[in-house]
Write an enzyme that holds these catalytic residues in place. Structure first.
Site, PDB file in Angstrom:
ATOM      1  N   GLY A  21      31.671  40.371  60.802  1.00  9.35           N
ATOM      2  CA  GLY A  21      31.134  39.924  62.219  1.00  9.35           C
ATOM      3  C   GLY A  21      31.432  38.404  62.323  1.00  9.35           C
ATOM      4  O   GLY A  21      31.314  38.087  63.570  1.00  9.35           O
TER       5      GLY A  21
ATOM      6  N   GLY B  29      29.527  35.249  65.876  1.00  9.48           N
ATOM      7  CA  GLY B  29      30.660  34.969  65.154  1.00  9.48           C
ATOM      8  C   GLY B  29      31.176  33.607  64.763  1.00  9.48           C
ATOM      9  O   GLY B  29      32.245  33.413  64.252  1.00  9.48           O
TER      10      GLY B  29
ATOM     11  N   ASP C  37      28.040  44.828  50.501  1.00 10.64           N
ATOM     12  CA  ASP C  37      28.865  43.959  51.694  1.00 10.64           C
ATOM     13  C   ASP C  37      29.473  42.740  51.014  1.00 10.64           C
ATOM     14  O   ASP C  37      30.653  41.970  51.647  1.00 10.64           O
ATOM     15  CB  ASP C  37      28.590  44.147  52.639  1.00 10.64           C
ATOM     16  CG  ASP C  37      27.298  43.248  52.986  1.00 10.64           C
ATOM     17  OD1 ASP C  37      26.146  43.626  52.388  1.00 10.64           O
ATOM     18  OD2 ASP C  37      27.003  42.271  53.669  1.00 10.64           O
ATOM     19  N   ASN C  38      28.771  41.974  49.956  1.00  8.68           N
ATOM     20  CA  ASN C  38      29.218  40.905  49.547  1.00  8.68           C
ATOM     21  C   ASN C  38      29.874  40.736  48.081  1.00  8.68           C
ATOM     22  O   ASN C  38      29.879  39.995  47.399  1.00  8.68           O
ATOM     23  CB  ASN C  38      28.083  39.739  49.668  1.00  8.68           C
ATOM     24  CG  ASN C  38      27.593  39.382  50.780  1.00  8.68           C
ATOM     25  OD1 ASN C  38      28.489  39.527  51.900  1.00  8.68           O
ATOM     26  ND2 ASN C  38      26.338  38.904  51.110  1.00  8.68           N
TER      27      ASN C  38
HETATM   28  P1  AMP Z   1      26.276  38.078  55.096  1.00  7.07           P
HETATM   29  O1  AMP Z   1      24.889  38.567  54.388  1.00  7.07           O
HETATM   30  O2  AMP Z   1      26.026  36.818  55.437  1.00  7.07           O
HETATM   31  O3  AMP Z   1      27.296  38.259  54.354  1.00  7.07           O
HETATM   32  O4  AMP Z   1      26.196  38.699  56.481  1.00  7.07           O
HETATM   33  C1  AMP Z   1      25.853  40.243  56.749  1.00  7.07           C
HETATM   34  C2  AMP Z   1      26.769  40.522  57.978  1.00  7.07           C
HETATM   35  O5  AMP Z   1      26.537  39.916  58.953  1.00  7.07           O
HETATM   36  C3  AMP Z   1      28.264  40.613  57.867  1.00  7.07           C
HETATM   37  O6  AMP Z   1      28.787  41.757  58.572  1.00  7.07           O
HETATM   38  C4  AMP Z   1      28.540  39.513  58.776  1.00  7.07           C
HETATM   39  O7  AMP Z   1      29.660  39.683  59.167  1.00  7.07           O
HETATM   40  C5  AMP Z   1      27.377  39.412  59.680  1.00  7.07           C
HETATM   41  N1  AMP Z   1      27.129  38.082  60.190  1.00  7.07           N
HETATM   42  C6  AMP Z   1      26.533  37.062  59.619  1.00  7.07           C
HETATM   43  N2  AMP Z   1      26.476  35.925  60.355  1.00  7.07           N
HETATM   44  C7  AMP Z   1      27.225  36.174  61.417  1.00  7.07           C
HETATM   45  C8  AMP Z   1      27.292  35.521  62.699  1.00  7.07           C
HETATM   46  N3  AMP Z   1      27.024  34.390  62.863  1.00  7.07           N
HETATM   47  N4  AMP Z   1      28.126  36.266  63.658  1.00  7.07           N
HETATM   48  C9  AMP Z   1      28.346  37.447  63.591  1.00  7.07           C
HETATM   49  N5  AMP Z   1      28.003  38.115  62.459  1.00  7.07           N
HETATM   50  C10 AMP Z   1      27.680  37.669  61.230  1.00  7.07           C
HETATM   51 MG    MG Z   2      29.052  38.824  54.164  1.00  5.20          MG
END
Ligand code: AMP
Ligand code: MG
Length: 455
Positions: free
Chosen positions: A104, A138, A276-277
């Site tokens: 994202g 994003g 996903d991480n």
């Molecule tokens: P995370 O837990 O930070 O790894 O994020 C979980 C999901 O949210 C992933 O698909 C990221 O790409 C998306 N995501 C987190 N922050 C943003 C952002 N600011 N803009 C777009 N997508 C985001």
């Molecule tokens: Mg992530």
């Protein structure tokens, strides 16, 4: 001429199916990735770069000093051979299947083919919206980008498998963020980290294809991962069999385990171990609300949104990695169609964790084994937990403690260890006796160690 040494070979794009839609809007994507261009920013400014990595990738001093480099690592300019794309994946978030997530706020620029490091993907974090951004922007702010840059590099130099950071740059834009989650969004400096890894594929990449019953995509993802990232297992896609898939899963488990043991060694708490991480090559990835243990507390989590259940707390990272590997096993099951080999591997994991944890702790204490004192480590953890003790300071002080002079019957050790304690008022008589006894036991183990080395 700038960037003349950088050669791209975009294997993932060649091996996996692309989203046919090339416009940039949020959507469900049934393929492995979507082509997407980074957003143009107004004033790219390089703040920091890692020279050793840059040189190994083929960037010269002149490249690094150029404005063109800042333009490239913020997404404003492409080098010949770059083909920007974001990947599609899903994930279990806090134990619940969340469906499609995807990159994202990450845009891959391409895979640099290097002599020293093999293929390395350059990925911009915070370079604008992608088809996977859902309702978010994003973007990334300087605050979180500094955290990612510094921590991933620190982890690398602590010998821990991790993605790396090539650069940290300002974009010249402001990004609105609610820093304290209290409804007061403020403008913050926008930034982009260019991170680097041989693979950014996550457990969730396989899970999403499997959840959609797309066996063809699932197979392509696994085959690509094996030949590109696990070439010791097989380099020829046409020869891949069930046995290779099982060997691959075993290796993924082993790398994941190694990574977690390292985290426990240094007191790193990831904070968001959603599938996903979880990197399929066993690297620490996605530096979000991570933290480092100060006061030794197995229940501690840096993630305020997980404060209630503490799913991703320090002392649970091993168990959670095991749970995540179960989800991966379920995802790849249709390629193997036999539960036993996967279960056998998963069932060995807790015992392997215990063994490797013990070995790591022995290494930390300069012991090759526990000798006869089997409770030495568990008793130490209990002591460190019972009063507020700074984990890192404690081990530094322990390393300098003159063990051969230790006398259980006096309190001289207290002055030596005093810096480790947040409040010495917590050290009551009973605790002091137990701790002093532990030091005596440790001194004995070291003595046995020395004896066994002399033989
Ligand atoms: P995370 O837990 O930070 O790894 O994020 C979980 C999901 O949210 C992933 O698909 C990221 O790409 C998306 N995501 C987190 N922050 C943003 C952002 N600011 N803009 C777009 N997508 C985001
Ligand atoms: Mg992530």
């Amino acid at each position: 001429m700038t960037f003349s040494q950088i050669k791209f070979d975009n294997r993932l794009l060649n091996n996996l199916p692309a989203d046919p839609e090339t416009d940039n809007f949020p959507r469900q994507v049934m393929q492995a990735y979507s082509f997407v261009f980074p957003a143009q920013v107004s004033k790219p400014k390089l703040l920091a770069s890692t020279e050793d990595l840059a040189h190994n990738l083929g960037f010269t001093e002149t490249d690094l000093d150029s404005q063109a480099f800042a333009n490239v690592v913020t997404g404003n300019q492409l080098i010949e051979g770059m083909q920007p794309y974001s990947t599609c994946y899903g994930g279990d978030q806090f134990g619940q299947w969340a469906g499609q997530l995807g990159d994202g706020r990450a845009i891959n620029l391409g895979e640099v083919a290097t002599q020293k490091l093999g293929h390395q993907t350059l990925q911009l974090k915070g370079a604008g919206p992608t088809p996977y951004s859902r309702t978010a922007d994003g973007l990334a702010v300087l605050r979180s980008s500094v955290r990612e840059f510094l921590c991933s590099e620190a982890m690398y130099y602590l010998g821990i498998p991790t993605t790396r950071a090539l650069s940290l740059s300002l974009t010249g834009e402001y990004v609105m963020r609610d820093m304290f989650y209290n409804g007061n969004a403020q403008p913050e400096l926008g930034a982009v980290v260019c991170r680097v890894s041989s693979s950014f594929t996550r457990f969730g990449s396989f899970q999403l294809a499997s959840s959609r019953k797309d066996l063809s995509l699932l197979k392509s993802l696994v085959d690509h991962c094996i030949v590109s990232d696990y070439p010791k297992i097989c380099t020829d896609k046409s020869k891949l069999s069930k046995q290779h898939y099982i060997a691959w899963f075993n290796e993924v488990c082993s790398r994941t385990l190694t990574m977690i043991i390292h985290w426990q060694r240094v007191g790193f708490v990831h904070g968001v171990m959603n599938t996903d991480n979880m990197s399929i090559i066993g690297e620490t990835i996605d530096y979000g609300p991570y933290g480092w243990v100060d006061d030794f507390d197995l229940n501690w989590t840096p993630n305020t949104t997980d404060a209630q259940h503490r799913r991703y707390r320090f002392g649970k990272q091993g168990e959670i990695s095991h749970w995540n590997l179960y989800q991966l096993a379920n995802a790849i099951f249709p390629l193997i169609n036999e539960a036993k080999p996967l279960e056998d591997i998963l069932n060995q994991y807790p015992e392997q964790y215990q063994q490797q944890w013990q070995q790591m702790m022995c290494d930390k204490l300069a012991l090759s084994s526990l000798h006869e004192d089997l409770a030495l480590l568990s008793d130490l953890e209990k002591l460190l937990s019972d009063v507020e003790t700074d984990m890192t300071v404690f081990y530094r002080r322990l390393a300098d403690y003159p063990l051969e002079q230790h006398d259980k019957n006096n309190t001289l050790w207290q002055a030596h260890f005093s810096e480790s304690y947040y409040s010495e008022d917590q050290l009551d008589e009973d605790y002091c006796l137990q701790f002093s006894t532990w030091l005596t036991r440790y001194a004995k183990a070291i003595e046995q160690e020395n004896k066994s080395q002399e033989i």
